[in-house]
Structures are given as C-alpha cells and as structure tokens.
Design an enzyme around this catalytic site. Sequence first.
Site, mmCIF file in Angstrom:
data_model
loop_
_atom_site.group_PDB
_atom_site.id
_atom_site.type_symbol
_atom_site.label_atom_id
_atom_site.label_comp_id
_atom_site.label_asym_id
_atom_site.label_seq_id
_atom_site.Cartn_x
_atom_site.Cartn_y
_atom_site.Cartn_z
ATOM 1 N N CYS A 166 23.470 18.490 -20.718
ATOM 2 C CA CYS A 166 23.632 18.746 -19.286
ATOM 3 C C CYS A 166 23.738 17.546 -18.562
ATOM 4 O O CYS A 166 23.103 16.690 -19.375
ATOM 5 C CB CYS A 166 22.288 19.092 -18.603
ATOM 6 S SG CYS A 166 22.033 18.811 -16.530
ATOM 7 N N LYS A 180 -7.675 -5.400 -2.193
ATOM 8 C CA LYS A 180 -5.908 -4.614 -1.101
ATOM 9 C C LYS A 180 -6.713 -4.669 0.167
ATOM 10 O O LYS A 180 -7.493 -2.750 -0.466
ATOM 11 C CB LYS A 180 -5.459 -4.229 -2.193
ATOM 12 C CG LYS A 180 -4.847 -5.283 -3.781
ATOM 13 C CD LYS A 180 -3.748 -5.528 -4.122
ATOM 14 C CE LYS A 180 -2.470 -4.969 -3.482
ATOM 15 N NZ LYS A 180 -1.736 -5.007 -4.665
ATOM 16 N N CYS A 201 23.754 21.395 -14.134
ATOM 17 C CA CYS A 201 24.456 22.058 -15.042
ATOM 18 C C CYS A 201 24.577 23.495 -14.126
ATOM 19 O O CYS A 201 25.515 24.680 -14.997
ATOM 20 C CB CYS A 201 24.332 22.143 -16.690
ATOM 21 S SG CYS A 201 22.904 22.045 -16.748
ATOM 22 N N TYR A 205 -4.134 -22.607 -5.599
ATOM 23 C CA TYR A 205 -5.208 -22.154 -5.590
ATOM 24 C C TYR A 205 -5.360 -22.356 -6.367
ATOM 25 O O TYR A 205 -6.636 -21.336 -7.167
ATOM 26 C CB TYR A 205 -5.212 -20.692 -4.762
ATOM 27 C CG TYR A 205 -4.078 -19.802 -5.517
ATOM 28 C CD1 TYR A 205 -3.872 -19.248 -7.353
ATOM 29 C CD2 TYR A 205 -3.303 -19.111 -4.999
ATOM 30 C CE1 TYR A 205 -2.609 -18.603 -7.274
ATOM 31 C CE2 TYR A 205 -2.497 -18.227 -5.110
ATOM 32 C CZ TYR A 205 -1.814 -18.355 -6.526
ATOM 33 O OH TYR A 205 -0.815 -17.458 -7.055
ATOM 34 N N LYS A 216 -4.753 -13.232 -0.443
ATOM 35 C CA LYS A 216 -4.627 -12.121 -0.823
ATOM 36 C C LYS A 216 -2.966 -12.981 -0.306
ATOM 37 O O LYS A 216 -2.478 -12.076 0.076
ATOM 38 C CB LYS A 216 -4.221 -11.496 -2.008
ATOM 39 C CG LYS A 216 -3.463 -11.477 -3.317
ATOM 40 C CD LYS A 216 -4.440 -10.005 -3.963
ATOM 41 C CE LYS A 216 -3.200 -9.932 -4.542
ATOM 42 N NZ LYS A 216 -1.639 -10.010 -4.815
#
Length: 667
Positions: free
Chosen positions: A425, A308, A405, A219, A112
């Site tokens: 805020c 992976k 704040c 590929y 990969k």
Amino acid sequence: MDEIKKRIDYLREIINKANYEYYVLDNPTITDQEFDKYLRELEVLEKNHPEFDSPSSPTKRVGGEVIDKFKKIKHVLPMLSLPDVFDINEIEEFNNRVVKEGVEPTYVCEYKIDGLSVSLHYEKGHLIYGATRGDGIVGEDITHNVKTIKSIPLELKKPIDIEVRGEIYMPKKVLAELNKEREEKNLPLLQNVRNAAAGSIRQLDSKIAAERKLSSFIYHLPNPQDYGIKTHSEALDFMESLGFKVNVKANRVVKGIKEIEDYIEEITAQRDELDYEIDGVVIKVNSLESQQVLGFTSKYPRWAIAYKFPAKEVLTKLQDIVFTVGRTGRITPNAVLDPVIVMGSMVKRATLHNEDYVRMKDLKIGDIVSIRKAGDVIPEVVEAKKERRTGEEKEFTMITNCPICGEVLIKKEGQVDHYCPNILCPARSVEGLIHFCSRKAMNIDGLGEEIIEDFYNLGFIKTIPDIYSLGDYRTDLIELEGYGNKSVDNLLSAIEVSKSNSFERVLFGLGIPGIGDKTALMLAKTFKNVDNMIKANYEDYLNIMDIGPTLAQNLYDFFQNEEKLELIKQLKEIGINMTFLGEEGKYDYRISGKKFVLTGTLDFMGRDELSRILEDYGATTSGSVSKKTDVVIVGENPGSKYDKARELGIEIWDEKQIKEIIDSLED
Ligand code: IVH
C-alpha cells in the site's frame, strides 16, 4: 590612553547598570535616549581602540554574531526535568513521601515558566557559554544568542566561577507583536511562546534572537555546596545578588500541604495577568541536605515536582472525520476541526485513535466539541456538546476499505485498530520511507515528507534501498522544479553520509512496532550490531530492562521475518553501517577543536590514553610545540617542550587542571 580606558570602563558600567535596572529590576532610572547616547559613544570608542575589546562588553548584546552550526556541549551534571503532577492528591502523595523519609516538609513554590531551560557558565564572573538542555546529557551551544538576552548578565557582581540554570522565555506581548508583523507579511504565525522562544534561540544568526526580545528567570544552582549554601531559597537569593533575574515576587517558602494549596489557588487566579506564560507551579524541598536524603530516580529528582495547571478547554465544530494510514498499515480516524486557538496555538486536527474511541465519545459530524491540549501539547477532543445538536449532524461510519489502495481492512480479534493488510500500500510505504529518513532516524537532510511523497509518485523511491540508488535519477532530479546541480549534489551527499550513521539510527528507522529512538539506542548499546539481534531469541530481549513481553515479541518477530532479513541484507550490501559506534556528540568547550601537546609523565593516566580522550572530544594532539599549539599539558620532568611553550606564551595546564576536566567529562 588611560583616559580612554577609564571612559570605556565608565560607559560599560552605566550601560550594564541601566540594563540591569531595566531588564532585571524592571525599574529604569535613565531614559532610552540617554541609554542610546552612551551605547553609541562606547561603540565608537571600542571600534577605534580594539585593544580594549572585551567579550563581556554590553555592545556585544546587539547581535550580529553568526555561527555555521550548533556545537554540542556535554553538561557537567545532567539537566533533569521534573515529574508532572496534575492534581492535589498527587501533591499530597509527594508530601507524604517527603515526610516518610523523615524530611521536614518546607518547600519553595515557584512559577513554572513556559519557555526552554538553559545552563549558563561563568568563569571569574564572565559569561563563558550558555547551552540548551538537549537530551539532558548533551545540549547545544547557544552562547551567541544568550548574549543578546539583556536580563542575563555578561559579567557578574562577583568574579566567581559558577553554573546556574533557568528558563529563557518570550513575553506574551512580544509574541503578539511578532505575530501581528508576520500576519501583515503573510508569514505563518508562531504557535506559542515556548515554540517561539525555542525557535529564536535555535537561530544561527544572533541578530534574529536579539530582535525577539527574550527574557529569563534563573531558578537552579547545580553546585550549592561550593558556595556554602544550605537551602534552595538561599541559593535563589545568592543568584539574585550576583545580578541574575530571579522571580523574587513569585517564589515563596511554604510549610506543609495547606500552604502549597493556597499558593496554587492564588497563582491560578493571577496567571492571566502576568506578562509571561506559566504552565504550572514547581514545588521544591527547601533544605539542600533534605534534597540529598531524597536523592534522584533514574529520570527525576525526588525532591521536586511540577504541578501542571489543568488544560483549558475550547469549543469548536467537528467538520469531518478523515482517515489516515500509518506505516504499519494502521488506520486512524482524525477530527477535522474549525480552526481554534487552544492555549496559544492553532488546532485544526486531532487524532481520534480508532473506531471504538469515536463511538465511546458518540461523536457526530457537525457536532460542537470541546478541545483541550493533553499534556499541553497534543490536541484532544474531550466531548461532544450534545445539548447543542440541531439534528443536522451526520452519523460517523467506519470505513471498510483502505482510503489509499482500496484493500479490505482487517481487524484482529481482541484489538481495537483496523489495518490495511497490503504491504505494498503506497501510504504504508511512504510513511515508512518518511520515518526512515526522519531526523531521529537516518537524519537525511533534504528528504522531508513532501519530497519523499513526490519521489515516490515519480517512481524514484519505492523502498528503503531505493533511497541509496537515487543517484541513478540524477539527470531527472536536476530538471525538477526547485532543484539544480548543487542541491542535487547536497542531497546525494546527505544520503551517502547517512550510510555511516551509528546502528541505533538504522534500527529506529526500520520502524519496528513500539521501538522508539531511545529504546533503539539502548538496544544498539546492548547488542552492538544487527547480527547479534538476528541471533537473539525472545528471552534475550525480555531480559533487557524496560523491554516487556510485547516489545520482546515485536523484536523477535521482526528479526525472524524473511522479508525483513532480506531488507537488512540489501542494506548491508549497500554499505549501510549496522554497528553501534558509541555515544555521539562529544563536546567540551575547554577541549574540542583545540591543538594539544602532551609532555612529561602524568600520574593519573598514560599520555596515549589522554590523547585518545582529547581526540574523542574533537581535539588534535601533536608531538611538537608551535605557534599553532593552543595548550601544552605538562607532567613531571617535562623537558624542552615546556620551555618552548613558555617562550611562545602558550597556555600551560598542569596535571591537576587536566585531571579536573577529564573527571568532569566522565561523570
Ligand atoms: S527546576 C532539577 N524550576 O520545567 C530542577 N524548572 O519539568 C530542574 N521550569 O526542565 C528544574 N520553571 O525547563 C525548575 N521554576 C522552575 C521552572 C522550571 C520552568 C521548566 C524547566 C524544566 C521543566 C521541569
């Protein structure tokens, strides 16, 4: 003359061969000096004889072509990515699914490659265009940069029409050299090979891409049936035989789960020695017939997965924990780290999500912590190395007041997050403004994070509607450092243009909790305009695919809230479009920008309808043929326009040709 043409052909042939041997086979047979000599001779001959110019000449590879923007290209077939898996159990599950479908478990294992995917189109063997993946449906035209990548052939070994797909990558060595130069020049370093490759390919000036020495591996063959190909491994061989760089050394046909495991084990050990980065192994069912049996889910092919590699962990020191306020008021603790490189990119901060997360990990300020990249992108603090504590570490304390704040923070029952409840805020407002102007929302060029913060502090923009009154501060703006008449004009016109954005952009920009850009697009397509969303009830939202109870409630609450309705009213008054305008980015290289004349009777659709489609794709149509006409489309009994087109030598398409193109668009 013939002699010159012959010499040009001869030079092109040796240069192409030399490029192929060097960049594809990694086996040069001539010296750099000889190569340069041939190239210079060819350049001179082409300059003196423009009549022999060819877009496929190797001289076109040096870069220099500059474009003013990236054109959109609709992929003929969607460019899908692959489902990621992270361990051997998940690979086994994949294999079991394959076997269960009665498919023979023969696979091709491939590296990969860590780069960006590209689609390349050839006609009669000549490179016509290259496109990025984009969102998978529409990509960007990067032909000018693709031509500078020497391992991508400009001309194939056979004169066929074909699309192939693969990965463009930056070799590790190139990134290291580039970063060395950038360090000397005090420029920010490129973070990793993938970003560096993507950044190089997204340059308008192809000289830059040419300098970046990118490479490629091909590929995937999207239409193997057109070439009588039966397996993926045959497709790889076929693409190699056409002159593409295919990773033959790495690709391996394997049978069953054991052989996949062996491949992964081998590759994991060798990975660091490669001169390019890989981030996993792709496993594809080899038989194309079996691939068809397995088919696709809505997002992925069911015949391939990407395994992976586990994220690498690196140690560093947790210097501090600081708090940020998001646009919903949510408070996030963030780890401030001693900068470290994790998998090729610099990490200085990591989100710690919420108080419970920090307590669960028992983090103390001053701890040595291990860091990894979750899904290879987002840095994550894995754990504190308690055995390395010295006793000097400081306990973590959760804040009780908003760091911006000062308002007392609240935590709703059963929730893990703290919120600043002050809707005024400044942190909340600024984050909301940044989100509204961001690329995937209203995409207002010139209103980036820092500028919005400055304008907020200067009092020019406090709320979303204020953005559209920025023109009131024109004289103040011109006086600001870094601004002049022209840049202020550009900014104001970018703001003006954003008013006509399609509804999904406004919808996403409004920052409804949990509604990302994709969901916003889906909602805009479904409801068509804001009024329909205001009218919708909770069930109407819940009935939509992919919308669960939480999102349905968020949507319903948002469009019932008085303040939000007031904001929508103001935005409408300003003239901001709140209607879905249809799919964006229609582009096709065969149509867009061309001038068409239609003549004769067409069988497959009426002339008006065809004109509308052509115009949707950015073409113009006209009633008469002139020298400026690009293409005349000819149906039955065409009459004089046909004769005129022939007389002027204008390109003529018959019904079959245009039908084929239109069919490919409708896919
Ligand atoms: S096959 C339908 N093969 O990884 C098949 N992809 O999530 C599509 N990639 O988007 C891809 N090396 O950018 C394939 N040998 C390889 C690959 C590869 C890298 C990338 C590609 C794709 C993503 C998959």
